[in-house]
Scaffold this active site. Structure first.
Site, PDB file in Angstrom:
ATOM      1  CE1 TYR A 718      -3.863  -1.969   0.298  1.00 27.67           C
ATOM      2  CE2 TYR A 718      -3.299  -2.946   1.450  1.00 27.67           C
ATOM      3  CZ  TYR A 718      -4.211  -2.548   0.768  1.00 27.67           C
ATOM      4  OH  TYR A 718      -5.517  -3.881   0.845  1.00 27.67           O
ATOM      5  CB  ILE A 719       3.266   2.202   2.328  1.00 24.72           C
ATOM      6  CG1 ILE A 719       2.594   2.278   3.340  1.00 24.72           C
ATOM      7  CG2 ILE A 719       4.673   3.718   2.322  1.00 24.72           C
ATOM      8  CD1 ILE A 719       3.754   1.985   4.756  1.00 24.72           C
TER       9      ILE A 719
END
Length: 760
Positions: A718-719
């Site tokens: 996600y990052i």
DNA sequence: CTGGCTACTTAGGACAACTGAC
DNA sequence: GTCAGTTGTCCTAAGTAGCCAG
């Protein structure tokens, strides 16, 4: 208008079918028709009273039917055999030449992994320009897959016992029993569903191979005793552990050699790593949460089950005599090398490229770019859904609330699930009972999400969202009913496409995760040690993980290790206070000069001190015993004279002496230090202790806060990795501190392409 | 549209490998 | 060197989402 004008009239059954049928008419139905309102805002008084009724609903359960779970249509009601698009058997003609790796393998007897990276990593796809992304490759060659080893029957003295008697099982059945036996100590075998599913399948296999070999008829699960088998496996495990490191190394090398050809493939002439080149071995299906199929036999996969995908010039990986691949395909629009169908839910399993492959890297890059693009559209989207919270059309309201939830609380889309999966939900599949409303604007979410991980949050929401949720829960809806009965992910996604091509529900999670990370990183001052910066990075990471509800189960030893750590801190504090007392003994004036400094001397009670003394002494005693045992082991081994009990006693006496000293100290309050000291020296020591206490405290807090949060998932998925790269560059933190070797490879595109001004 | 396929992404737990305190 | 605790990797389950035929 009254309630009989509700779209769902009372004579309609609340069957799943009726529910799904209703959706079709949804679009035409307006809020006006449904609710007695003028401006699209429904009469909150009525609704709220209903809501609070449900809320304070402790009263209702007795009255109501027990909440039934109404699910939408059941897929595969009759597990009809699929129109068997029978796997064409393609006769393997081409000489199955082994794929030679681009460079000669012999060059390096010991493979230098880093170097290995160098020569294939020469290609930087992120600097190349690619037009057509439906075509994934032009050439693809690989060596196929590794099949799990054939089953080796147990030695004749290891058996399943039935009703106290040894059972002779045919190998195929024995294998299945063994799968269960191996799990005997796990939680799975305590699960009745698991037991039943296993037993059913076990009996079936047994029947298929003609029953037991010694005439015993197995009927009842509870009479089966797997312990002997379990013990045998444990013994084997133990023996493997006992091997010398030489032998272990030998085994490792052999395995390595066997796997080598499968680890890599050739994509467009470049060497790339393959991810899961091992076919999943047979075993018992370990579904998560309350999975109805957990414990079922996952059957063995044979070459005939496997479809290979490679280019049409590629040599077809050889198989032992008489065996054939299920099918050979040349589909260059997909990124898998092989696939097979599994028997638990009849879905596909794929052999794919490794995480560090160019194709996966490219997808990753595109994913994050798409999420970044959402930045430019998020404002109108938010404005829109805020406005549409008051839409007169029910569907629109549901859409708006759903997007709101997905945007604000990072919910997943929540697709439909069939009856033979665990009952988990996401946004669109939320049901009545998953959302509790607490006026004026508090909402409690409580449901099982992906992997049956609990999502529990008590949150404040927008006023209109609250009102809408109340509407979505209005009678005749009751537990078991869909909150968003007009919605499913595809409707939502189609709606989202209008704002931005390619926008889907899941993009919000990526966007909000990376956005949050960027914001958090922005708050970190560029100062302090690397360790301190790292701690702050992890704190930022944690914020994201919490947003995404990424959890992990607390380890069995967690409570214990927290206890240990906090004991250690208390001990350090005690030491510090002790030193301060010693200072005062040396120089009484100090108290006047630095009253603040000595304040904490009073903080410790006699009981505390006693407890600490006791701990220290216990530890010392234990140490003596351990040392004694260890030393003697060693001496025995070296044929030396053993230590006598008296030696041990001597050590213990010393500890006892210390204990008496402590006792004395507790009584008189006079600290006796081992060495003569000065005020200055003691001050120095105190300073050091302070530092240690601080460090330990930070570590402890970190441990506590991380005990239930899993940072990895957000870091991996996600990052945007470029955020981490920029952080490292800007703050002088080595990238190795943040990305493990495999992550550095996975995110090579980010590591190498970003300058320190890059922003998400 | 809808449902079933298919492909790809995301997920936590098991287990192996490593590390640092003693 | 040993052990316990931690970290990293592997494994495979469980999601999302697009596509296409009926």
């Amino acid at each position: 208008m009254t309630s009989d004008l509700h779209e769902r009239s009372s004579d309609e059954e609340d069957t799943p079918l009726a529910q799904s049928g209703k959706r079709r008419r949804a679009a035409q139905v307006t809020i006006d028709e449904e609710y007695d309102t003028e401006d699209g805002e429904y009469n909150s008084d009525i609704a709220l009273s209903q809501v609070s009724e449900n809320l304070n609903g402790k009263t209702t359960p007795e009255v109501e039917e027990p909440p039934k779970r109404v699910r939408r249509k059941v897929k595969n009601e009759t597990p009809k055999k699929k129109t068997t698009r029978k796997l064409k058997k393609i006769k393997v003609e081409s000489s199955p030449k082994k794929l030679t790796t681009p460079k000669s393998e012999e060059d390096k007897s010991v493979k230098e992994e880093e170097d290995e990276q160098e020569d294939d990593g020469g290609y930087k796809w992120w600097e190349a320009e690619k037009e057509d992304d439906t075509i994934k490759w032009t050439t693809l060659k690989h060596n196929g897959v590794i099949f799990p080893p054939a089953y080796e029957p147990l030695p004749s003295h290891v058996k399943l016992y039935y009703d106290g008697k040894p059972v002779d099982l045919p190998p195929k059945a024995e294998e299945v029993a063994g799968f269960y036996a191996a799990l005997l100590q796990s939680d799975h075998t305590k699960n009745p569903v698991f037991q039943r599913n296993f037993f059913d399948d076990f009996l079936e296999v047994l029947k298929e191979c003609g029953g037991t070999l010694n005439g015993i008829e197995i009927k009842v699960f509870s009479k089966c005793d797997f312990n002997k088998m379990f013990e045998y496996y444990e013994l084997q495990k133990e023996q493997r552990k006992q091997l010398s490191s030489q032998e272990k190394k030998q085994l490792r090398l052999e395995k390595e050699k066997l796997e080598e050809p499968y680890k890599f493939c050739e994509l467009d002439g470049r060497k790339e790593q393959v991810g899961n080149f091992r076919i999943e071995p047979p075993g018992l299906f370990r579904g998560r949460g309350a999975h109805p199929k957990t414990g079922k036999l996952k059957r063995r996969v044979y070459p005939e089950d496997v479809v290979l995908n490679l280019d049409n010039e590629a040599p077809i990986p050889p198989l032992p005599e008489g065996q054939n691949w299920g099918e050979i395909r040349h589909d260059n629009t997909v990124q898998w090398l092989a696939m097979w169908r599994e028997n638990i839910s009849n879905s596909f399993k794929y052999v794919r490229f490794a995480a560090n492959s160019s194709l996966n890297g490219l997808s990753d890059f595109k994913k994050f770019e798409k999420a970044r693009q959402l930045k430019d559209h998020i404002d109108p989207i938010r404005k829109d859904y805020t406005k549409n919270l008051k839409s007169k059309i029910m569907l629109e309201r549901q859409k708006s609330v759903a997007i709101y939830l997905i945007d604000v609380f990072a919910l997943r889309a929540g697709g439909e699930k069939s009856e033979d999966e665990a009952d988990t939900v996401g946004c669109c599949s939320l049901r009545y009972e998953h959302v509790t409303l607490k006026p004026p604007t508090t909402v409690i979410f409580d449901f099982l999400g992906k992997d049956s991980i609990r999502f529990y949050q008590e949150v404040e929401v927008d006023k209109q969202v609250f009102k809408n949720l109340a509407i979505f829960k209005r009678p005749p809806k009751q537990p078991g009913h869909q909150l968003f009965d007009r919605l499913d992910p595809s409707i939502l996604n189609k709606h989202l496409q209008h704002y931005m091509p390619g926008l889907t529900a899941k993009v919000f999670r990526t966007y909000n995760a990376s956005k949050t990370m960027q914001d958090q990183l922005d708050l970190i001052p560029n100062e302090g040690t690397v360790a301190e910066k790292l701690l702050k990075y992890n704190a930022a990471n944690r914020t994201v993980a919490i947003l995404c509800n990424h959890q992990r189960s607390v380890t069995k030893t967690h409570a214990q290790s927290v206890q240990k750590a906090s004991d250690k801190i208390r001990e350090l504090e005690w030491q510090k206070i002790r030193l301060k007392k010693a200072i005062l003994q040396l120089d009484k004036k100090q108290m006047k000069e630095r009253p603040k400094f000595f304040e904490e001397v009073e903080d410790i009670t006699k009981e505390d001190e006693m407890a600490i003394h006791k701990r220290i002494i216990e530890r010392e005693v234990e140490k003596c015993h351990k040392k004694f045992a260890r030393d003697n082991d060693k001496r025995k081994f070296e044929n030396m004279e053993l230590l006598k009990e008296s030696d041990l006693k001597e050590w213990l006496d010393k500890v006892e002496e210390q204990r008496l000293n402590f006792e004395q100290e507790l009584k008189t309050g006079v600290v006796e230090l081992k060495m003569a000291s000065t005020v200055e020296k003691l001050d120095k020591q105190i300073e050091k202790l302070d530092q240690r206490i601080q460090n330990s405290a930070i570590q402890l807090r970190d441990k506590e806060e991380n005990s239930q949060v899993s940072l990895g998932t957000s870091k991996i998925n996600y990052i945007d990795p470029r955020l981490s790269v920029v952080f490292c560059k800007k703050y002088g933190v080595p990238i190795e501190k943040i990305f493990t070797k495999s992550l550095r490879e996975k995110f090579k595109w980010a590591v190498e392409s970003v300058d320190e001004n890059w922003r998400f």
